[in-house]
Design an enzyme around this catalytic site. Structure first.
Site, PDB file in Angstrom:
ATOM      1  N   LYS A  13       0.839  -1.206   0.000  1.00 54.84           N
ATOM      2  CA  LYS A  13       0.000   0.000   0.000  1.00 54.84           C
ATOM      3  C   LYS A  13       0.872   1.254   0.000  1.00 54.84           C
ATOM      4  O   LYS A  13       0.711   2.128  -0.842  1.00 54.84           O
ATOM      5  CB  LYS A  13      -0.941   0.008   1.224  1.00 54.84           C
ATOM      6  CG  LYS A  13      -1.809  -1.236   1.340  1.00 54.84           C
ATOM      7  CD  LYS A  13      -2.758  -1.175   2.523  1.00 54.84           C
ATOM      8  CE  LYS A  13      -2.078  -1.086   3.868  1.00 54.84           C
ATOM      9  NZ  LYS A  13      -1.306  -2.285   4.272  1.00 54.84           N
ATOM     10  N   ARG A  90      -9.174  -0.695   9.531  1.00 58.73           N
ATOM     11  CA  ARG A  90      -8.533  -1.986   9.760  1.00 58.73           C
ATOM     12  C   ARG A  90      -9.506  -3.014  10.327  1.00 58.73           C
ATOM     13  O   ARG A  90      -9.186  -4.167  10.442  1.00 58.73           O
ATOM     14  CB  ARG A  90      -7.413  -1.851  10.793  1.00 58.73           C
ATOM     15  CG  ARG A  90      -6.124  -1.270  10.275  1.00 58.73           C
ATOM     16  CD  ARG A  90      -5.384  -2.261   9.423  1.00 58.73           C
ATOM     17  NE  ARG A  90      -3.988  -2.464   9.684  1.00 58.73           N
ATOM     18  CZ  ARG A  90      -2.980  -1.745   9.210  1.00 58.73           C
ATOM     19  NH1 ARG A  90      -3.192  -0.693   8.484  1.00 58.73           N
ATOM     20  NH2 ARG A  90      -1.745  -2.094   9.460  1.00 58.73           N
ATOM     21  N   ARG A 129      12.580  -6.074   4.352  1.00 59.04           N
ATOM     22  CA  ARG A 129      12.513  -4.635   4.648  1.00 59.04           C
ATOM     23  C   ARG A 129      13.221  -4.325   5.961  1.00 59.04           C
ATOM     24  O   ARG A 129      13.978  -3.359   6.044  1.00 59.04           O
ATOM     25  CB  ARG A 129      11.048  -4.188   4.716  1.00 59.04           C
ATOM     26  CG  ARG A 129      10.906  -2.708   5.013  1.00 59.04           C
ATOM     27  CD  ARG A 129       9.492  -2.222   4.881  1.00 59.04           C
ATOM     28  NE  ARG A 129       8.616  -2.789   5.890  1.00 59.04           N
ATOM     29  CZ  ARG A 129       7.336  -2.490   6.013  1.00 59.04           C
ATOM     30  NH1 ARG A 129       6.776  -1.639   5.174  1.00 59.04           N
ATOM     31  NH2 ARG A 129       6.598  -3.030   6.956  1.00 59.04           N
ATOM     32  N   ARG A 131      12.027  -3.290   9.102  1.00 61.82           N
ATOM     33  CA  ARG A 131      11.585  -2.238  10.032  1.00 61.82           C
ATOM     34  C   ARG A 131      11.493  -2.851  11.441  1.00 61.82           C
ATOM     35  O   ARG A 131      11.490  -4.082  11.562  1.00 61.82           O
ATOM     36  CB  ARG A 131      10.209  -1.742   9.553  1.00 61.82           C
ATOM     37  CG  ARG A 131       9.871  -0.335   9.970  1.00 61.82           C
ATOM     38  CD  ARG A 131       8.615   0.140   9.274  1.00 61.82           C
ATOM     39  NE  ARG A 131       7.437  -0.602   9.695  1.00 61.82           N
ATOM     40  CZ  ARG A 131       6.272  -0.572   9.059  1.00 61.82           C
ATOM     41  NH1 ARG A 131       6.138   0.166   7.974  1.00 61.82           N
ATOM     42  NH2 ARG A 131       5.252  -1.262   9.500  1.00 61.82           N
ATOM     43  N   ARG A 142       0.722 -10.044  12.618  1.00 63.14           N
ATOM     44  CA  ARG A 142       0.034  -9.014  11.814  1.00 63.14           C
ATOM     45  C   ARG A 142      -0.850  -9.670  10.757  1.00 63.14           C
ATOM     46  O   ARG A 142      -1.950  -9.198  10.462  1.00 63.14           O
ATOM     47  CB  ARG A 142       1.057  -8.079  11.157  1.00 63.14           C
ATOM     48  CG  ARG A 142       1.574  -7.030  12.142  1.00 63.14           C
ATOM     49  CD  ARG A 142       2.965  -6.575  11.805  1.00 63.14           C
ATOM     50  NE  ARG A 142       3.051  -5.726  10.632  1.00 63.14           N
ATOM     51  CZ  ARG A 142       4.211  -5.439  10.038  1.00 63.14           C
ATOM     52  NH1 ARG A 142       5.349  -5.932  10.495  1.00 63.14           N
ATOM     53  NH2 ARG A 142       4.222  -4.665   8.989  1.00 63.14           N
TER      54      ARG A 142
HETATM   55  P1  B4P Z   1       4.713  -1.440   2.049  1.00 62.18           P
HETATM   56  O1  B4P Z   1       4.174  -0.732   0.871  1.00 62.18           O
HETATM   57  O2  B4P Z   1       5.642  -0.650   2.932  1.00 62.18           O
HETATM   58  O3  B4P Z   1       3.644  -2.123   3.010  1.00 62.18           O
HETATM   59  P2  B4P Z   1       2.222  -1.591   3.522  1.00 62.18           P
HETATM   60  O4  B4P Z   1       1.168  -2.327   2.788  1.00 62.18           O
HETATM   61  O5  B4P Z   1       2.177  -0.099   3.473  1.00 62.18           O
HETATM   62  O6  B4P Z   1       2.169  -2.140   5.035  1.00 62.18           O
HETATM   63  P3  B4P Z   1       2.923  -1.759   6.390  1.00 62.18           P
HETATM   64  O7  B4P Z   1       3.598  -2.990   6.919  1.00 62.18           O
HETATM   65  O8  B4P Z   1       3.855  -0.587   6.206  1.00 62.18           O
HETATM   66  O9  B4P Z   1       1.716  -1.515   7.426  1.00 62.18           O
HETATM   67  P4  B4P Z   1       1.158  -0.242   8.220  1.00 62.18           P
HETATM   68  O10 B4P Z   1       2.180   0.840   8.281  1.00 62.18           O
HETATM   69  O11 B4P Z   1      -0.164   0.129   7.671  1.00 62.18           O
HETATM   70  O12 B4P Z   1       5.477  -2.729   1.455  1.00 62.18           O
HETATM   71  C1  B4P Z   1       6.162  -3.637   2.303  1.00 62.18           C
HETATM   72  C2  B4P Z   1       7.470  -4.109   1.692  1.00 62.18           C
HETATM   73  O13 B4P Z   1       7.217  -4.789   0.449  1.00 62.18           O
HETATM   74  C3  B4P Z   1       8.448  -2.997   1.359  1.00 62.18           C
HETATM   75  O14 B4P Z   1       9.740  -3.410   1.726  1.00 62.18           O
HETATM   76  C4  B4P Z   1       8.348  -2.824  -0.161  1.00 62.18           C
HETATM   77  O15 B4P Z   1       9.537  -2.376  -0.734  1.00 62.18           O
HETATM   78  C5  B4P Z   1       8.015  -4.247  -0.596  1.00 62.18           C
HETATM   79  N1  B4P Z   1       7.221  -4.280  -1.825  1.00 62.18           N
HETATM   80  C6  B4P Z   1       6.147  -3.499  -2.120  1.00 62.18           C
HETATM   81  N2  B4P Z   1       5.661  -3.800  -3.352  1.00 62.18           N
HETATM   82  C7  B4P Z   1       6.429  -4.842  -3.820  1.00 62.18           C
HETATM   83  C8  B4P Z   1       6.416  -5.627  -5.036  1.00 62.18           C
HETATM   84  N3  B4P Z   1       5.538  -5.408  -6.015  1.00 62.18           N
HETATM   85  N4  B4P Z   1       7.328  -6.606  -5.149  1.00 62.18           N
HETATM   86  C9  B4P Z   1       8.247  -6.847  -4.182  1.00 62.18           C
HETATM   87  N5  B4P Z   1       8.313  -6.127  -3.025  1.00 62.18           N
HETATM   88  C10 B4P Z   1       7.426  -5.152  -2.854  1.00 62.18           C
HETATM   89  O16 B4P Z   1       0.897  -0.816   9.707  1.00 62.18           O
HETATM   90  C11 B4P Z   1       1.920  -1.044  10.701  1.00 62.18           C
HETATM   91  C12 B4P Z   1       1.302  -1.189  12.124  1.00 62.18           C
HETATM   92  O17 B4P Z   1       0.655   0.057  12.538  1.00 62.18           O
HETATM   93  C13 B4P Z   1       0.173  -2.248  12.279  1.00 62.18           C
HETATM   94  O18 B4P Z   1       0.700  -3.554  12.517  1.00 62.18           O
HETATM   95  C14 B4P Z   1      -0.619  -1.682  13.511  1.00 62.18           C
HETATM   96  O19 B4P Z   1      -0.013  -2.024  14.741  1.00 62.18           O
HETATM   97  C15 B4P Z   1      -0.526  -0.169  13.328  1.00 62.18           C
HETATM   98  N6  B4P Z   1      -1.725   0.415  12.641  1.00 62.18           N
HETATM   99  C16 B4P Z   1      -1.711   1.053  11.425  1.00 62.18           C
HETATM  100  N7  B4P Z   1      -2.948   1.486  11.089  1.00 62.18           N
HETATM  101  C17 B4P Z   1      -3.766   1.122  12.117  1.00 62.18           C
HETATM  102  C18 B4P Z   1      -5.175   1.286  12.356  1.00 62.18           C
HETATM  103  N8  B4P Z   1      -5.972   1.887  11.451  1.00 62.18           N
HETATM  104  N9  B4P Z   1      -5.708   0.789  13.505  1.00 62.18           N
HETATM  105  C19 B4P Z   1      -4.927   0.163  14.413  1.00 62.18           C
HETATM  106  N10 B4P Z   1      -3.594  -0.027  14.249  1.00 62.18           N
HETATM  107  C20 B4P Z   1      -3.003   0.451  13.107  1.00 62.18           C
END
Ligand code: B4P
Length: 187
Positions: A13, A90, A129, A131, A142
């Protein structure tokens, strides 16, 4: 244009956000980024949220809701081109709260994009990644939380006629192209 990006943590995302902002001029509210900023700044909210994030659990609703309300009100005032929610809602309670907030400002959603990625692919991506919350135990939790609490939103938005599913594997560019073909049709 008002959209929600739905997908498991690590589905990409955040990765797709910049291209969507650039093409459609929308602003974004990303709850994960907002929460991480609170943690880095050492605020009271950040201190309360951190243990949940470290464990891969959802941060309690009361902490997230105030943040979203402020963010959305500001966005609705400053950007007539619309917004994209990343990582919110979520669970069902958050989805219903979002509906109410948007009804209050008279700005209903146009679409929900669900980025679909196989869980084993996600584990691989997130371990790469590295983090703070990207260790295997937290990642698996998660994904369990996603399955139990967030996945029911797929049906919730399908019933509202808002859901578009995007295959989330392939290159970042491939996925961006799939997203564009959906959003160009509603922009
Ligand atoms: P990202 O793009 O970073 O992942 P994301 O979907 O944004 O999820 P994220 O884990 O950051 O979750 P969030 O901050 O929402 O991609 C991940 C990895 O994949 C990267 O390394 C990227 O380079 C790689 N990648 C992407 N596309 C690719 C492709 N096509 N091929 C190969 N690799 C690829 O949440 C984090 C925490 O915050 C949650 O666990 C929770 O505790 C809290 N939180 C957030 N929102 C909340 C809410 N509304 N309510 C309650 N808790 C919440």
């Amino acid at each position: 244009m008002r959209i929600v990006l739905l997908g498991a943590p690590g589905s990409g995302k955040g990765t797709q956000t910049d291209a969507i902002i650039e093409r459609y001029g929308v602003s974004t509210v990303a709850t994960g980024d907002l929460l991480r900023a609170e943690v880095s700044a050492g605020t009271e909210l950040g201190k309360r949220a951190k243990p949940y994030m470290d464990a891969g659990d959802l941060v309690p609703f009361d902490l997230v809701l105030g943040m979203i309300e402020n963010g959305l009100n500001a966005l609705a005032r400053i950007n007539p081109r619309g917004f994209m929610m990343d990582g919110f809602p979520r669970d069902l309670a958050q989805a219903e709260a979002l509906d109410q907030l948007l009804a209050k400002i008279n700005q209903p959603l146009d679409a929900v994009l669900f980025i679909e990625v196989d869980y084993e692919e996600i584990v691989k991506r997130l371990l790469g990644r590295g983090r703070a919350d990207d260790n295997e135990e937290t990642i698996r939790n998660r994904l369990r939380v996603f399955e139990e609490k967030t996945a029911p939103l797929i049906d919730y938005y399908k019933k509202k006629g808002l859901l578009h599913t995007v295959k989330g594997t392939g290159t970042v560019g491939d996925i961006g192209t799939r997203i564009r073909s959906i959003l160009d049709a509603i922009a």
